[in-house]
Design an enzyme around this catalytic site. Structure first.
Site, PDB file in Angstrom:
ATOM      1  N   CYS A 116       0.868  -1.178  -0.015  1.00 49.78           N
ATOM      2  CA  CYS A 116      -0.057  -0.145  -0.003  1.00 49.78           C
ATOM      3  C   CYS A 116       0.972   1.265  -0.144  1.00 49.78           C
ATOM      4  O   CYS A 116       0.760   1.948   1.017  1.00 49.78           O
ATOM      5  CB  CYS A 116      -1.113  -0.092   1.233  1.00 49.78           C
ATOM      6  SG  CYS A 116      -2.103   1.324   0.969  1.00 49.78           S
TER       7      CYS A 116
ATOM      8  N   SER B 153       3.437   3.731  -3.114  1.00 44.78           N
ATOM      9  CA  SER B 153       3.326   4.695  -4.061  1.00 44.78           C
ATOM     10  C   SER B 153       2.219   4.414  -5.082  1.00 44.78           C
ATOM     11  O   SER B 153       1.160   4.867  -5.152  1.00 44.78           O
ATOM     12  CB  SER B 153       4.294   4.889  -4.581  1.00 44.78           C
ATOM     13  OG  SER B 153       4.383   5.801  -5.790  1.00 44.78           O
TER      14      SER B 153
ATOM     15  N   SER C 299       1.851   2.411   5.658  1.00 45.80           N
ATOM     16  CA  SER C 299       0.783   1.884   4.611  1.00 45.80           C
ATOM     17  C   SER C 299      -0.320   1.387   5.368  1.00 45.80           C
ATOM     18  O   SER C 299      -1.197   1.380   4.701  1.00 45.80           O
ATOM     19  CB  SER C 299       1.665   1.106   3.495  1.00 45.80           C
ATOM     20  OG  SER C 299       2.630   0.278   4.313  1.00 45.80           O
TER      21      SER C 299
ATOM     22  N   ASP D 227       9.944  -3.971  -6.258  1.00 47.59           N
ATOM     23  CA  ASP D 227      10.606  -5.112  -6.972  1.00 47.59           C
ATOM     24  C   ASP D 227      11.495  -6.043  -6.139  1.00 47.59           C
ATOM     25  O   ASP D 227      11.544  -7.203  -6.545  1.00 47.59           O
ATOM     26  CB  ASP D 227      11.395  -4.690  -8.559  1.00 47.59           C
ATOM     27  CG  ASP D 227      10.426  -3.704  -9.236  1.00 47.59           C
ATOM     28  OD1 ASP D 227       9.268  -4.063  -9.590  1.00 47.59           O
ATOM     29  OD2 ASP D 227      10.850  -2.600  -9.442  1.00 47.59           O
ATOM     30  N   LYS D 228      12.224  -5.594  -5.520  1.00 49.91           N
ATOM     31  CA  LYS D 228      13.291  -6.230  -4.563  1.00 49.91           C
ATOM     32  C   LYS D 228      12.548  -7.403  -4.005  1.00 49.91           C
ATOM     33  O   LYS D 228      13.190  -8.442  -3.520  1.00 49.91           O
ATOM     34  CB  LYS D 228      14.238  -5.592  -3.898  1.00 49.91           C
ATOM     35  CG  LYS D 228      13.604  -4.763  -2.826  1.00 49.91           C
ATOM     36  CD  LYS D 228      14.749  -4.538  -1.882  1.00 49.91           C
ATOM     37  CE  LYS D 228      14.286  -3.604  -0.732  1.00 49.91           C
ATOM     38  NZ  LYS D 228      14.494  -2.074  -0.715  1.00 49.91           N
TER      39      LYS D 228
ATOM     40  N   HIS E  47       4.942  -3.823 -12.847  1.00 50.44           N
ATOM     41  CA  HIS E  47       6.204  -3.925 -13.426  1.00 50.44           C
ATOM     42  C   HIS E  47       6.666  -5.319 -13.635  1.00 50.44           C
ATOM     43  O   HIS E  47       6.650  -6.185 -12.591  1.00 50.44           O
ATOM     44  CB  HIS E  47       7.083  -2.815 -12.656  1.00 50.44           C
ATOM     45  CG  HIS E  47       8.577  -2.794 -13.488  1.00 50.44           C
ATOM     46  ND1 HIS E  47       8.838  -2.515 -14.462  1.00 50.44           N
ATOM     47  CD2 HIS E  47       9.600  -2.780 -12.778  1.00 50.44           C
ATOM     48  CE1 HIS E  47      10.027  -2.371 -14.770  1.00 50.44           C
ATOM     49  NE2 HIS E  47      10.650  -2.723 -13.549  1.00 50.44           N
TER      50      HIS E  47
ATOM     51  N   ASP F 253      10.813   0.485 -19.903  1.00 47.28           N
ATOM     52  CA  ASP F 253      10.510   1.195 -18.597  1.00 47.28           C
ATOM     53  C   ASP F 253      11.934   1.505 -17.820  1.00 47.28           C
ATOM     54  O   ASP F 253      12.204   2.548 -17.729  1.00 47.28           O
ATOM     55  CB  ASP F 253       9.712   0.477 -17.766  1.00 47.28           C
ATOM     56  CG  ASP F 253       9.509   1.239 -16.484  1.00 47.28           C
ATOM     57  OD1 ASP F 253       8.582   1.893 -16.400  1.00 47.28           O
ATOM     58  OD2 ASP F 253       9.787   0.893 -15.362  1.00 47.28           O
TER      59      ASP F 253
ATOM     60  N   GLU G 148      13.386   5.543 -17.422  1.00 45.83           N
ATOM     61  CA  GLU G 148      13.571   6.046 -16.002  1.00 45.83           C
ATOM     62  C   GLU G 148      15.380   6.120 -15.714  1.00 45.83           C
ATOM     63  O   GLU G 148      15.308   7.250 -15.132  1.00 45.83           O
ATOM     64  CB  GLU G 148      13.239   5.143 -14.992  1.00 45.83           C
ATOM     65  CG  GLU G 148      13.707   3.646 -14.884  1.00 45.83           C
ATOM     66  CD  GLU G 148      12.606   2.731 -13.951  1.00 45.83           C
ATOM     67  OE1 GLU G 148      11.447   2.991 -13.817  1.00 45.83           O
ATOM     68  OE2 GLU G 148      13.040   1.667 -13.701  1.00 45.83           O
TER      69      GLU G 148
ATOM     70  N   SER H   4       9.825   4.061  -8.013  1.00 46.60           N
ATOM     71  CA  SER H   4      10.226   2.898  -7.435  1.00 46.60           C
ATOM     72  C   SER H   4      11.532   2.924  -7.261  1.00 46.60           C
ATOM     73  O   SER H   4      12.510   3.540  -7.797  1.00 46.60           O
ATOM     74  CB  SER H   4       9.992   1.929  -8.372  1.00 46.60           C
ATOM     75  OG  SER H   4      10.682   1.885  -9.448  1.00 46.60           O
TER      76      SER H   4
HETATM   77  N1  LIG Z   1       6.468   4.125  -7.752  1.00 51.23           N
HETATM   78  C1  LIG Z   1       6.544   4.208  -9.245  1.00 51.23           C
HETATM   79  O1  LIG Z   1       6.469   5.309  -9.588  1.00 51.23           O
HETATM   80  C2  LIG Z   1       5.915   3.079 -10.003  1.00 51.23           C
HETATM   81  C3  LIG Z   1       5.412   3.166 -11.359  1.00 51.23           C
HETATM   82  C4  LIG Z   1       5.004   2.238 -11.982  1.00 51.23           C
HETATM   83  C5  LIG Z   1       5.192   0.866 -11.485  1.00 51.23           C
HETATM   84  N2  LIG Z   1       5.709   0.739 -10.379  1.00 51.23           N
HETATM   85  C6  LIG Z   1       5.901  -0.910  -9.809  1.00 51.23           C
HETATM   86  O2  LIG Z   1       4.940  -0.736  -8.783  1.00 51.23           O
HETATM   87  C7  LIG Z   1       5.345  -1.586  -7.646  1.00 51.23           C
HETATM   88  C8  LIG Z   1       5.471  -1.020  -6.390  1.00 51.23           C
HETATM   89  O3  LIG Z   1       6.232   0.020  -6.617  1.00 51.23           O
HETATM   90  P1  LIG Z   1       6.212   1.167  -5.589  1.00 51.23           P
HETATM   91  O4  LIG Z   1       7.253   2.192  -5.859  1.00 51.23           O
HETATM   92  O5  LIG Z   1       4.666   1.533  -5.177  1.00 51.23           O
HETATM   93  O6  LIG Z   1       6.604   0.506  -3.992  1.00 51.23           O
HETATM   94  P2  LIG Z   1       6.476   1.030  -2.754  1.00 51.23           P
HETATM   95  O7  LIG Z   1       6.001   2.276  -2.580  1.00 51.23           O
HETATM   96  O8  LIG Z   1       7.909   1.136  -2.091  1.00 51.23           O
HETATM   97  O9  LIG Z   1       5.804  -0.204  -1.750  1.00 51.23           O
HETATM   98  C9  LIG Z   1       5.711  -0.206  -0.444  1.00 51.23           C
HETATM   99  C10 LIG Z   1       4.716  -1.118   0.068  1.00 51.23           C
HETATM  100  O10 LIG Z   1       5.201  -2.166   0.135  1.00 51.23           O
HETATM  101  C11 LIG Z   1       4.680  -3.316   1.031  1.00 51.23           C
HETATM  102  N3  LIG Z   1       5.718  -4.145   1.227  1.00 51.23           N
HETATM  103  C12 LIG Z   1       7.152  -4.135   1.223  1.00 51.23           C
HETATM  104  N4  LIG Z   1       7.692  -5.512   1.303  1.00 51.23           N
HETATM  105  C13 LIG Z   1       6.786  -6.267   1.616  1.00 51.23           C
HETATM  106  C14 LIG Z   1       6.696  -7.886   1.756  1.00 51.23           C
HETATM  107  N5  LIG Z   1       7.549  -8.467   1.735  1.00 51.23           N
HETATM  108  N6  LIG Z   1       5.301  -8.066   1.874  1.00 51.23           N
HETATM  109  C15 LIG Z   1       4.315  -7.428   1.898  1.00 51.23           C
HETATM  110  N7  LIG Z   1       4.381  -6.047   1.762  1.00 51.23           N
HETATM  111  C16 LIG Z   1       5.284  -5.383   1.327  1.00 51.23           C
HETATM  112  C17 LIG Z   1       4.893  -2.145   2.123  1.00 51.23           C
HETATM  113  O11 LIG Z   1       4.493  -2.531   3.526  1.00 51.23           O
HETATM  114  P3  LIG Z   1       4.766  -2.013   4.779  1.00 51.23           P
HETATM  115  O12 LIG Z   1       4.986  -0.287   4.482  1.00 51.23           O
HETATM  116  O13 LIG Z   1       3.926  -2.535   5.588  1.00 51.23           O
HETATM  117  O14 LIG Z   1       6.255  -2.443   4.885  1.00 51.23           O
HETATM  118  C18 LIG Z   1       4.430  -0.813   1.572  1.00 51.23           C
HETATM  119  O15 LIG Z   1       2.949  -0.909   1.700  1.00 51.23           O
HETATM  120  C19 LIG Z   1       6.797  -2.073  -8.220  1.00 51.23           C
HETATM  121  O16 LIG Z   1       6.531  -3.359  -8.917  1.00 51.23           O
HETATM  122  C20 LIG Z   1       7.320  -0.869  -9.246  1.00 51.23           C
HETATM  123  O17 LIG Z   1       8.118  -1.450 -10.140  1.00 51.23           O
HETATM  124  C21 LIG Z   1       6.104   1.909  -9.623  1.00 51.23           C
END
Ligand SMILES: NC(=O)c1ccc[n+]([C@@H]2O[C@H](COP(=O)([O-])OP(=O)(O)OC[C@H]3O[C@@H](n4cnc5c(N)ncnc54)[C@H](OP(=O)(O)O)[C@@H]3O)[C@@H](O)[C@H]2O)c1
Length: 489
Positions: free
Chosen positions: A44, A46, A77, A107-108, A131, A216, A220, A414
């Site tokens: 939950c 970005s 989140s 992703d990691k 992604h 992508d 980026e 990300s």
């Molecule tokens: N950000 C962008 O601009 C963007 C654009 C297009 C696509 N994407 C893709 O969208 C995906 C998400 O990216 P994001 O940037 O939105 O990620 P993010 O904001 O870093 O995601 C954080 C969230 O993931 C949860 N989380 C982390 N590790 C976890 C685990 N092991 N089990 C369950 N929940 C976990 C965290 O929970 P807690 O807070 O509870 O730890 C938090 O809610 C990626 O694949 C990324 O490549 C991102």
């Protein structure tokens, strides 16, 4: 490096890279297939938070699954999901009943998250990504009854929500993983998810997991984040060294990218150049040609490493090393003068001043956009994908810099994008700084002197810009988006 893409033969690679076309006539009716289905989002942050809000507002049943530790710690989140009245629970409580599980964790963490999901997901359900890194850059095998799909919005999550609230949407790439679509139902579910986000109002492109990942990453790392970051740091240092005061210099750069790139949305590089004086157009063109020449090797090296899997190998090594490089670089760039200078909460300049005093920044935009587009296309990626990844997304990233400079950009993109853009900046910054030693005072910070105009030269550069393939494909795709905008307004 064993990963999905590298295991494909040459023709299969090309076929995947060349999957990209606009899906026409997508309407709200396509959403029906997801009505009354249970959607569980993991992550939950970005993307996760903002996509969930859009999907719920589109009438879908959305809940969030959290790790037990997140619930106990009441992470930010978890609080966001609760505050917005979403139903939340553990993996074990929610995943077994979900029809569509959307994995929006960083992703990691995909390897570990998807491993635990596979034991819990119900038979014949759907697994979604935004992604495709985990699918393309590793050799993961997903349970064969699970259909694997992707909807990748072409911007940070904050913008996915902001555009939706304006009654519009952001473009998305959608894809179905060839190896996991035994019932051939993936495409319709992906379409419904994209419509739920509002993307049908801005453009939904059918892509493949490989095309999305390779384009992508390139966008980026280079023009969208890495090059904007590099140019911001170099231009700021240059202005200060020339005696401009901090407020003026910050304002010019922090808000300049946004003002200049807004124009790109409407009329591409052609319109951006038309906003300049004739003298500035000629100068910006000259500067951009020089920049393209000196930066070509670096842009190409990034594309090559992305295609070969060298980039993902090194990134995965960094994940295994507790993000050593990411954290080191994040800390290093946080301390840059541009980042720590006093806040300038509103832009101090009138709009026309950006077009008069930022000739160099216009040249940088043209050079960076064209280079990343040209290199993607020469690597087999289709022009439609390359346009979105090099030009269309740029204003949406520039908006984040206008908010809180590079800090804000790096916060909302990300972790994968953040790592890639530091990697690019490390090499690009010395090159660009060196180049700035050769420029004239009127290239940045002041209006360009008026020189006598060589009409032939001006005519040549106009036709050169207008006939560049990115301008042609951009015109076509934008006209399609306008007709959609009209339809929905
Ligand atoms: N950000 C962008 O601009 C963007 C654009 C297009 C696509 N994407 C893709 O969208 C995906 C998400 O990216 P994001 O940037 O939105 O990620 P993010 O904001 O870093 O995601 C954080 C969230 O993931 C949860 N989380 C982390 N590790 C976890 C685990 N092991 N089990 C369950 N929940 C976990 C965290 O929970 P807690 O807070 O509870 O730890 C938090 O809610 C990626 O694949 C990324 O490549 C991102």
């Amino acid at each position: 490096m064993k990963n999905y893409f590298n295991l494909l033969n040459f023709r299969e690679k090309l076929q995947e890279l060349q999957t990209c076309h606009i899906i026409k006539n997508l309407t709200i009716n396509s959403l029906k297939i997801l009505k009354n289905k249970k959607i569980v989002i993991i992550g939950c942050g970005s993307q996760g938070y903002h996509q969930g809000l859009n999907l719920r507002d589109s009438g879908l049943d959305v809940s969030y699954a959290f790790r037990q530790s997140s619930i106990q710690k009441q992470t930010r989140s978890w609080k966001n999901a609760k505050k917005s009245n979403f139903f939340v629970g553990t993996f074990e409580e929610l995943i077994p009943n979900a029809d569509l599980v959307i994995n929006l964790t960083p992703d990691k963490n995909h390897a570990i998250v998807v491993k635990s999901l596979q034991n819990l997901m119900k038979k014949n359900s759907f697994l979604g990504y935004s992604h495709g890194f985990h699918i393309v850059e590793s050799n993961v095998v997903i349970r064969s009854d699970i259909t694997v799909i992707m909807v990748a919005p072409k911007c940070p999550g904050t913008e996915v929500r902001a555009e939706f609230l304006k009654g519009f949407g952001v473009p998305s790439l959608i894809a179905v993983h060839q190896k996991n679509d035994i019932y051939q139902k993936g495409l319709n579910i992906a379409k419904a998810w994209a419509v739920g986000l509002g993307s049908h109002k801005a453009g939904v492109l059918r892509s493949s997991f490989s095309a999305e990942v390779k384009s992508d990453l390139m966008g980026e790392q280079t023009i969208l984040c890495g090059f904007l970051q590099t140019c911001s740091l170099a231009c700021y240092e240059h202005l200060i060294s020339k005696g401009y005061d901090v407020k003026y210099s910050i304002s010019l750069i922090q808000y300049g990218w946004e003002k200049l790139s807004e124009v790109l949305k409407i009329g591409g590089i052609t319109l951006l150049f038309h906003r300049l004086s004739n003298s500035a157009q000629i100068r910006a063109y000259q500067l951009s040609q020089k920049l393209k020449k000196i930066l070509y090797p670096l842009f190409s090296a990034h594309m090559d490493n992305i295609l070969s899997g060298i980039f993902s190998r090194d990134l995965i090594k960094d994940w295994e090393n507790n993000d050593h490089n990411l954290l080191l670089w994040r800390d290093m760039y946080k301390k840059e003068d541009f980042e720590i200078a006093n806040n300038v909460p509103v832009d101090l300049l009138k709009e026309n001043e950006y077009f008069e005093k930022c000739t160099l920044m216009v040249a940088m935009l043209k050079a960076g956009i064209e280079l990343s587009f040209e290199i993607m296309v020469s690597s087999g990626i289709l022009e439609e994908s390359a346009y979105f990844e090099s030009l269309h997304e740029l204003p949406l990233i520039a908006n984040t810099i206008a908010r809180k400079r590079l800090y804000e950009m790096n916060q909302v993109i990300s972790d994968t994008a953040e790592y890639g853009n530091y990697l690019f900046t490390n090499s690009a910054l010395p090159i660009v700084k060196n180049f700035l030693k050769t420029i004239e005072n009127s290239d940045l910070g002041e209006s360009i002197y008026t020189m006598s105009i060589n009409n032939k030269k001006l005519n040549f550069l106009h036709s050169n810009i207008e006939n560049h393939p990115i301008e042609k494909i951009g015109k076509k795709l934008r006209s399609y988006m306008y007709s959609m905008k009209k339809k929905y307004n």
